[in-house]
Write a protein that holds these residues in place. Structure first.
Motif, PDB file in Angstrom:
ATOM      1  N   VAL A  24       0.707  -1.262 -16.669  1.00  7.93           N
ATOM      2  CA  VAL A  24       0.101  -0.628 -15.496  1.00  7.93           C
ATOM      3  C   VAL A  24      -0.457   0.762 -15.820  1.00  7.93           C
ATOM      4  CG1 VAL A  24       0.605   0.269 -13.177  1.00  7.93           C
ATOM      5  CG2 VAL A  24       1.651  -1.887 -13.924  1.00  7.93           C
ATOM      6  N   TYR A  74       5.535   3.268  -8.293  1.00  6.83           N
ATOM      7  CA  TYR A  74       5.337   1.850  -8.000  1.00  6.83           C
ATOM      8  C   TYR A  74       4.358   1.311  -9.030  1.00  6.83           C
ATOM      9  CZ  TYR A  74       7.099   2.205  -3.160  1.00  6.83           C
ATOM     10  OH  TYR A  74       7.872   2.382  -2.037  1.00  6.83           O
ATOM     11  N   VAL A  76       2.439  -2.641 -10.112  1.00  4.41           N
ATOM     12  CA  VAL A  76       2.334  -4.108 -10.048  1.00  4.41           C
ATOM     13  C   VAL A  76       1.338  -4.526 -11.136  1.00  4.41           C
ATOM     14  CG1 VAL A  76       1.580  -6.068  -8.625  1.00  4.41           C
ATOM     15  CG2 VAL A  76       2.910  -4.209  -7.591  1.00  4.41           C
ATOM     16  N   ARG A  81      -1.825  -8.296  -8.249  1.00  3.83           N
ATOM     17  CA  ARG A  81      -2.071  -7.307  -7.181  1.00  3.83           C
ATOM     18  C   ARG A  81      -2.702  -7.945  -5.950  1.00  3.83           C
ATOM     19  NH1 ARG A  81      -4.016  -2.408 -11.145  1.00  3.83           N
ATOM     20  NH2 ARG A  81      -1.948  -2.189 -12.094  1.00  3.83           N
ATOM     21  N   ARG A  82      -2.595  -7.201  -4.860  1.00  3.67           N
ATOM     22  CA  ARG A  82      -3.179  -7.592  -3.572  1.00  3.67           C
ATOM     23  C   ARG A  82      -2.569  -8.862  -2.994  1.00  3.67           C
ATOM     24  NH1 ARG A  82      -7.405  -4.797  -0.718  1.00  3.67           N
ATOM     25  NH2 ARG A  82      -5.440  -4.643   0.339  1.00  3.67           N
ATOM     26  N   THR A  83      -1.314  -9.100  -3.354  1.00  8.36           N
ATOM     27  CA  THR A  83      -0.634 -10.247  -2.749  1.00  8.36           C
ATOM     28  C   THR A  83       0.622  -9.796  -2.005  1.00  8.36           C
ATOM     29  OG1 THR A  83       0.639 -10.728  -4.739  1.00  8.36           O
ATOM     30  CG2 THR A  83      -1.458 -11.868  -4.507  1.00  8.36           C
ATOM     31  N   GLY A  84       0.775  -8.480  -1.850  1.00  6.15           N
ATOM     32  CA  GLY A  84       1.898  -7.985  -1.060  1.00  6.15           C
ATOM     33  C   GLY A  84       3.151  -7.646  -1.859  1.00  6.15           C
ATOM     34  N   ALA A  86       3.734  -4.903  -3.817  1.00  6.73           N
ATOM     35  CA  ALA A  86       4.107  -3.499  -3.613  1.00  6.73           C
ATOM     36  C   ALA A  86       4.650  -3.296  -2.194  1.00  6.73           C
ATOM     37  CB  ALA A  86       2.926  -2.576  -3.871  1.00  6.73           C
ATOM     38  N   ALA A  87       4.084  -4.009  -1.239  1.00  9.95           N
ATOM     39  CA  ALA A  87       4.574  -3.896   0.139  1.00  9.95           C
ATOM     40  C   ALA A  87       6.028  -4.346   0.218  1.00  9.95           C
ATOM     41  CB  ALA A  87       3.699  -4.722   1.073  1.00  9.95           C
ATOM     42  N   MET A 107       6.989  11.076  -1.583  1.00 11.08           N
ATOM     43  CA  MET A 107       6.292  10.542  -2.758  1.00 11.08           C
ATOM     44  C   MET A 107       5.133  11.457  -3.094  1.00 11.08           C
ATOM     45  SD  MET A 107       5.125   6.796  -3.712  1.00 11.08           S
ATOM     46  CE  MET A 107       4.202   6.584  -5.223  1.00 11.08           C
ATOM     47  N   HIS A 113      -5.392   7.509  -7.505  1.00  7.95           N
ATOM     48  CA  HIS A 113      -4.635   6.265  -7.290  1.00  7.95           C
ATOM     49  C   HIS A 113      -4.926   5.746  -5.877  1.00  7.95           C
ATOM     50  CE1 HIS A 113      -1.554   7.171 -10.693  1.00  7.95           C
ATOM     51  NE2 HIS A 113      -2.518   6.394 -11.113  1.00  7.95           N
ATOM     52  N   PRO A 115      -5.571   2.764  -4.293  1.00 12.05           N
ATOM     53  CA  PRO A 115      -4.801   1.727  -3.586  1.00 12.05           C
ATOM     54  C   PRO A 115      -3.458   2.258  -3.074  1.00 12.05           C
ATOM     55  CG  PRO A 115      -5.821   0.788  -5.526  1.00 12.05           C
ATOM     56  CD  PRO A 115      -6.043   2.283  -5.609  1.00 12.05           C
ATOM     57  N   MET A 116      -2.799   3.084  -3.896  1.00 19.27           N
ATOM     58  CA  MET A 116      -1.502   3.641  -3.469  1.00 19.27           C
ATOM     59  C   MET A 116      -1.690   4.595  -2.292  1.00 19.27           C
ATOM     60  SD  MET A 116       1.630   3.222  -4.597  1.00 19.27           S
ATOM     61  CE  MET A 116       2.699   3.409  -3.195  1.00 19.27           C
ATOM     62  N   ARG A 118      -3.978   4.530  -0.038  1.00 21.75           N
ATOM     63  CA  ARG A 118      -4.238   3.727   1.163  1.00 21.75           C
ATOM     64  C   ARG A 118      -2.948   3.120   1.693  1.00 21.75           C
ATOM     65  NH1 ARG A 118      -9.358   1.291   2.125  1.00 21.75           N
ATOM     66  NH2 ARG A 118     -10.997   2.254   0.929  1.00 21.75           N
ATOM     67  N   MET A 119      -2.133   2.669   0.737  1.00 21.08           N
ATOM     68  CA  MET A 119      -0.883   2.028   1.141  1.00 21.08           C
ATOM     69  C   MET A 119       0.023   3.028   1.866  1.00 21.08           C
ATOM     70  SD  MET A 119       1.644  -0.141  -1.214  1.00 21.08           S
ATOM     71  CE  MET A 119       3.216  -0.685  -0.613  1.00 21.08           C
TER      72      MET A 119
HETATM   73  C1  COA Z   1      -0.766   0.572  -5.942  1.00 21.47           C
HETATM   74  C2  COA Z   1      -0.191  -0.795  -6.332  1.00 21.47           C
HETATM   75  C3  COA Z   1       1.275  -0.619  -6.701  1.00 21.47           C
HETATM   76  C4  COA Z   1      -0.343  -1.730  -5.121  1.00 21.47           C
HETATM   77  O1  COA Z   1       0.254  -2.968  -5.460  1.00 21.47           O
HETATM   78  P1  COA Z   1      -0.105  -4.354  -4.709  1.00 21.47           P
HETATM   79  O2  COA Z   1       1.028  -5.270  -4.925  1.00 21.47           O
HETATM   80  O3  COA Z   1      -1.445  -4.789  -5.143  1.00 21.47           O
HETATM   81  O4  COA Z   1      -0.166  -3.877  -3.186  1.00 21.47           O
HETATM   82  P2  COA Z   1      -0.012  -4.835  -1.905  1.00 21.47           P
HETATM   83  O5  COA Z   1      -0.745  -6.113  -2.141  1.00 21.47           O
HETATM   84  O6  COA Z   1       1.433  -4.928  -1.562  1.00 21.47           O
HETATM   85  O7  COA Z   1      -0.775  -4.008  -0.802  1.00 21.47           O
HETATM   86  C5  COA Z   1      -0.092  -3.112   0.055  1.00 21.47           C
HETATM   87  C6  COA Z   1      -1.084  -2.179   0.707  1.00 21.47           C
HETATM   88  O8  COA Z   1      -1.653  -1.306  -0.270  1.00 21.47           O
HETATM   89  C7  COA Z   1      -3.041  -1.057   0.036  1.00 21.47           C
HETATM   90  N1  COA Z   1      -3.816  -1.558  -1.082  1.00 21.47           N
HETATM   91  C8  COA Z   1      -3.306  -2.140  -2.213  1.00 21.47           C
HETATM   92  N2  COA Z   1      -4.312  -2.399  -3.084  1.00 21.47           N
HETATM   93  C9  COA Z   1      -5.451  -1.983  -2.505  1.00 21.47           C
HETATM   94  C10 COA Z   1      -6.816  -1.971  -2.920  1.00 21.47           C
HETATM   95  N3  COA Z   1      -7.201  -2.440  -4.128  1.00 21.47           N
HETATM   96  N4  COA Z   1      -7.739  -1.432  -2.093  1.00 21.47           N
HETATM   97  C11 COA Z   1      -7.367  -0.968  -0.870  1.00 21.47           C
HETATM   98  N5  COA Z   1      -6.089  -0.951  -0.421  1.00 21.47           N
HETATM   99  C12 COA Z   1      -5.137  -1.457  -1.228  1.00 21.47           C
HETATM  100  C13 COA Z   1      -3.317  -1.767   1.345  1.00 21.47           C
HETATM  101  O9  COA Z   1      -3.019  -0.854   2.373  1.00 21.47           O
HETATM  102  C14 COA Z   1      -2.283  -2.878   1.324  1.00 21.47           C
HETATM  103  O10 COA Z   1      -1.908  -3.303   2.599  1.00 21.47           O
HETATM  104  P3  COA Z   1      -2.717  -4.530   3.300  1.00 21.47           P
HETATM  105  O11 COA Z   1      -2.674  -5.659   2.329  1.00 21.47           O
HETATM  106  O12 COA Z   1      -1.905  -4.769   4.536  1.00 21.47           O
HETATM  107  O13 COA Z   1      -4.101  -4.028   3.531  1.00 21.47           O
HETATM  108  C15 COA Z   1      -0.981  -1.415  -7.525  1.00 21.47           C
HETATM  109  O14 COA Z   1      -2.351  -1.403  -7.217  1.00 21.47           O
HETATM  110  C16 COA Z   1      -0.782  -0.670  -8.838  1.00 21.47           C
HETATM  111  O15 COA Z   1       0.165  -0.945  -9.573  1.00 21.47           O
HETATM  112  N6  COA Z   1      -1.695   0.269  -9.135  1.00 21.47           N
HETATM  113  C17 COA Z   1      -1.632   1.035 -10.375  1.00 21.47           C
HETATM  114  C18 COA Z   1      -0.444   1.959 -10.410  1.00 21.47           C
HETATM  115  C19 COA Z   1      -0.452   2.984  -9.322  1.00 21.47           C
HETATM  116  O16 COA Z   1      -1.487   3.537  -8.949  1.00 21.47           O
HETATM  117  N7  COA Z   1       0.745   3.286  -8.839  1.00 21.47           N
HETATM  118  C20 COA Z   1       0.898   4.281  -7.834  1.00 21.47           C
HETATM  119  C21 COA Z   1       1.247   5.580  -8.448  1.00 21.47           C
HETATM  120  S1  COA Z   1       2.951   5.825  -8.278  1.00 21.47           S
END
Ligand code: COA
Length: 149
Positions: A24, A74, A76, A81-84, A86-87, A107, A113, A115-116, A118-119
């Motif tokens: 990652v 966090y 994934v 990714r994008r399958t929930g 991290a949620a 945090m 970062h 996607p994080m 946004r999450m």
């Molecule tokens: C950030 C990360 C952990 C998300 O993991 P994931 O399993 O893909 O996330 P999820 O599928 O559980 O999504 C949860 C929420 O995150 C947000 N999200 C995740 N990926 C996204 C993307 N590519 N674009 C926009 N929003 C995103 C959304 O809000 C999503 O909720 P929703 O599905 O209800 O819209 C993953 O992208 C990752 O490992 N990124 C690289 C490492 C990183 O940046 N870590 C954070 C620093 S600590």
């Protein structure tokens, strides 16, 4: 939506954590990096998400102070990714922190970062500050969420 198994693991799994981390983040880290970072920490929490027995994501956290838990990382792996995942990890970390008496969770996240970021916003975290990280010459956005909400 994923239906991952979320396990709490201990120091014996630092090699697994390093392997997931290195899929990652860059630069790569050795297992000893995690051992060192957790050595003086109280209440370390290490979660690993598995899908069909394959480890696909992780969460690392520890106590910041008696009422506040700190979500450090966090991750994934890209194909899952994008399958929930991290949620699910976030929900498990929140549940664990709540059960262990923490009233809030913090945090820090780099601006790039996305996607994080946004999450965090989507999951009810407030932006409570910003700090300059001299190690990476970048700003970190500080988030906090009340765990009673
Ligand atoms: C950030 C990360 C952990 C998300 O993991 P994931 O399993 O893909 O996330 P999820 O599928 O559980 O999504 C949860 C929420 O995150 C947000 N999200 C995740 N990926 C996204 C993307 N590519 N674009 C926009 N929003 C995103 C959304 O809000 C999503 O909720 P929703 O599905 O209800 O819209 C993953 O992208 C990752 O490992 N990124 C690289 C490492 C990183 O940046 N870590 C954070 C620093 S600590």
């Amino acid at each position: 939506m994923a239906n991952a198994r979320i396990d709490i693991v201990g120091p014996a799994e630092y090699a697994l954590i390093a392997s997931l981390y290195n899929q990652v983040f860059r630069p790569a880290k050795e297992p000893g990096f995690f051992e060192r970072r957790f050595r003086a920490r109280y209440q370390p929490l290490i979660l690993v998400a598995h899908l069909d027995d394959r480890p696909v994501g992780f969460f690392l956290g520890f106590e910041l102070k008696p009422s506040v838990f700190f979500a450090w990382l966090y991750g994934v792996v890209p194909d899952y990714r994008r399958t929930g995942i991290a949620a699910q990890l976030m929900e498990a970390a929140h549940d664990w922190a709540r059960e262990h008496g923490y009233s809030s969770i913090r945090m820090e996240c780099y601006n790039h970062h996305r996607p994080m970021l946004r999450m965090m916003v989507a999951r009810g975290y407030n932006i409570v500050g910003i700090r300059w990280d001299p190690d990476h010459s970048d700003n970190l956005i500080l988030f906090e969420r009340d765990l009673s909400e």
